[in-house]
Each structure stands twice: as structure tokens, then as C-alpha cells.
Design a protein around this motif. Structure first.
Motif: not given
Length: 304
Positions: A46-57, A225-238
Motif C-alpha cells: 500500500r502506497i501512502v502520502q504524508c499529509k504534513r510534508c508530502g513524502f510518499v512511502y 520510499a518514493f522521493f520527489s525532488r522536493a522531499t529528497l531535498r528536504a531530507m538532505l537539508e534536514q
């Protein structure tokens, strides 16, 4: 089955994007589902998307210990048959890396998830002091037959000293991690100040993924773990990286292999005529550049 929260922000609130296509009692086991050349498109958790940050997993998904055992048991001879196309792909991928890092000059590079060591070989030929780490015993054996420094294991058990590498690469690896944030933290510790991480992964935010929806071929059991450019950037910067850039990057595939992928993804009615035509024209061994716009490479730097 294991239930998880968002790996980027920790939230447990999510919305379903794609229902599971696996049996409810499914358990991760060794087999083609975990091969790099797996044809098991459309078989996924089952693939879901976080309602808060948009990360898909994927949630829920296989137990990490079962998944690791499956990866350790992988045998994938078809991958070796595609060596020429993969060498061309990696030589092309080195060009933007060298624009960021400058000349290799025998600096230290670690390839995570090195498989049979193709990128390690290409990087060493280009001037890097490159080595790899890989969980599959078969793949490590294939690399070592070629005299390549690839050892079996994972980053958390690799035994590498802190700040021992100038570059760490992860080609088509981050989508497989049960805890990608923890792996990025490990990469940060391994890099010297100013060192560069390179992550090539599938792009859930791409126009291709959006148009294809539930038929997107990269929806597979081994991808969690399904990254977009935005969520990968957010994780790297975090994690403490300075984000440099990202770019869409395709790959080279032999036409024969590509025709087989078409059959696996879209069924024999579409794929078999393609396979017949490629074989009839004796084009199976021809490597061609393919860019479906749903793969990207991100570059980030460890702060001094």
C-alpha cells in the motif's frame, strides 16, 4: 507486516495513493522481486502520502530483517548481461559529478549498493579510488571476480571510519531503504567536510508518474520510499547537507533488454511484437539512450 510513520517528518497522518496489490499475509522472501532486473511490475505494498510534508512511502510493508535476507540472497545474471549499457550510463553520470568535484585525483569514493561493481569499475577507470558495499553475496562475488573492491554488507555494518570518503554515491538505492533518513545520516558521517553525496532515484513527483498513476512501473515490492525532488531535498537539508542541484537523468539500455521490460510492464500484447521486431532486425545488442523523465540525480555537500 510492519507499520511505519513518515520518515521525513514523523507524522502518522497519511492518505492512500495506491492500494496494495500483494496478498494480506505476504512476507518478503528471496526471489525475483528483489532483483535489479525484476519483472514484477505492479506488485507492491500500500502506497501512502504524508499529509504534513508530502513524502510518499509504502505502509505497511515487509519486516526489515526479512527484506535484508532477501537482498542478501539475490542472484541476477540478467544484470550482468546488461553490463555494456550500464557502463555507458555510469560514464555519462560521472560528467556532472566531475563538474562539481573537479578532477578525481585518486580521491576516495564509496558506492552504496554497488551490486556487481559496474560503477566502481567505471569510477576507478576515471581516476577515483573507488570501492563499494553491497548486501547480495552473489553480486559481491561477481564484482570480486573482476578484481573490484566491493565487500558484502550494509552501511550500518560496513565498519568504515568517519570522514573517510570524498564522495558517496547511491545509484537506484534510496528507494529500497526502510529508513532512508538513518542511511543519509550514516553517509554524512562517512563524508569528509565538503564531501559530496550523489543520490539517483525514481521520481514520484514526475509528470510520468502522475500520468501513469497506478500503472507506473516503479510501483514494486522492493520500492518502499518514493522521493520527489522536493522531499529528497528536504531530507538532505534536514540531515545537515547543503543541497547543490538535481537533474533528470536517463540511462542506456540494450534494445533486447528494453523490449523485455516493455513486455513485463505492459503485457505480451504490447511487448511481444516489440520483442519480435527487435529480434527480426537483429538489434537486440544495440544500446540506446532512454529518458522517461521519472529518474533524477541529486547532489548535496557536507558543510565544512
Amino acid at each position: 507486516m510492519k507499520f511505519v510513520s513518515c520518515n521525513l517528518c514523523g507524522s502518522e497522518e497519511s492518505r492512500e495513493l495506491h492500494p496494495s496489490t500483494l496478498p494480506e499475509s505476504h512476507k518478503a522472501t528471496a526471489g525475483s522481486a528483489f532483483n535489479c532486473t525484476s519483472p514484477d511490475y505492479g506488485q507492491h505494498y500500500r502506497i501512502v502520502q504524508c499529509k504534513r510534508c508530502g513524502f510518499v512511502y509504502a505502509n505497511p510493508r515487509g519486516d526489515p530483517s526479512d527484506v535484508l535476507q532477501a537482498y542478501e540472497s539475490v542472484e541476477d545474471p540478467l544484470y550482468s548481461q546488461e553490463r555494456e549499457g550500464r557502463e555507458l550510463t555510469f560514464r555519462k553520470h560521472l560528467e556532472p559529478l566531475h563538474r562539481i568535484t573537479g578532477a578525481p585525483n585518486r580521491r576516495k569514493l564509496l558506492d552504496v549498493g554497488a551490486y556487481i561493481g559496474v560503477f566502481v569499475e567505471v569510477a576507478r577507470a576515471a581516476g577515483w579510488d573507488a570501492e563499494g558495499i553491497e548486501p547480495s553475496g552473489w553480486a559481491v562475488g561477481e564484482a570480486q571476480k573482476m578484481g573490484l573492491p566491493v565487500k558484502q554488507g550494509t552501511l550500518d555494518r560496513g565498519g568504515f571510519p568517519p570522514e573517510s570518503f570524498d564522495v558517496v554515491t547511491l545509484w537506484d538505492v534510496s528507494e529500497h531503504f526502510d529508513d532512508p533518513r538513518a542511511e543519509i545520516d550514516r553517509v554524512l558521517r562517512l563524508l569528509k567536510p565538503g564531501g559530496v553525496v550523489v543520490i539517483h532515484t525514481i521520481d514520484i513527483g514526475s509528470i510520468t508518474a502522475k500520468i501513469m498513476g497506478g500503472h507506473w512501473p516503479f510501483l514494486m515490492e522492493m520500492h518502499i520510499a518514493f522521493f520527489s525532488r522536493a522531499t529528497l531535498r528536504a531530507m538532505l537539508e534536514q540531515a545537515g547537507f547543503e543541497y547543490i542541484s538535481d537533474r533528470t537523468q536517463g540511462r542506456y539500455l540494450r534494445l533486447g533488454y528494453l523490449a523485455g521490460r516493455v513486455s513485463a510492464a505492459f503485457g505480451p500484447l504490447v511487448g511481444k511484437p516489440v520483442e519480435w521486431l527487435v529480434d527480426k532486425l537483429n538489434l537486440a545488442s544495440w544500446p540506446i539512450p532512454i529518458n522517461t523523465l521519472d529518474l533524477f540525480t541529486a547532489y548535496a555537500k557536507k558543510l565544512m
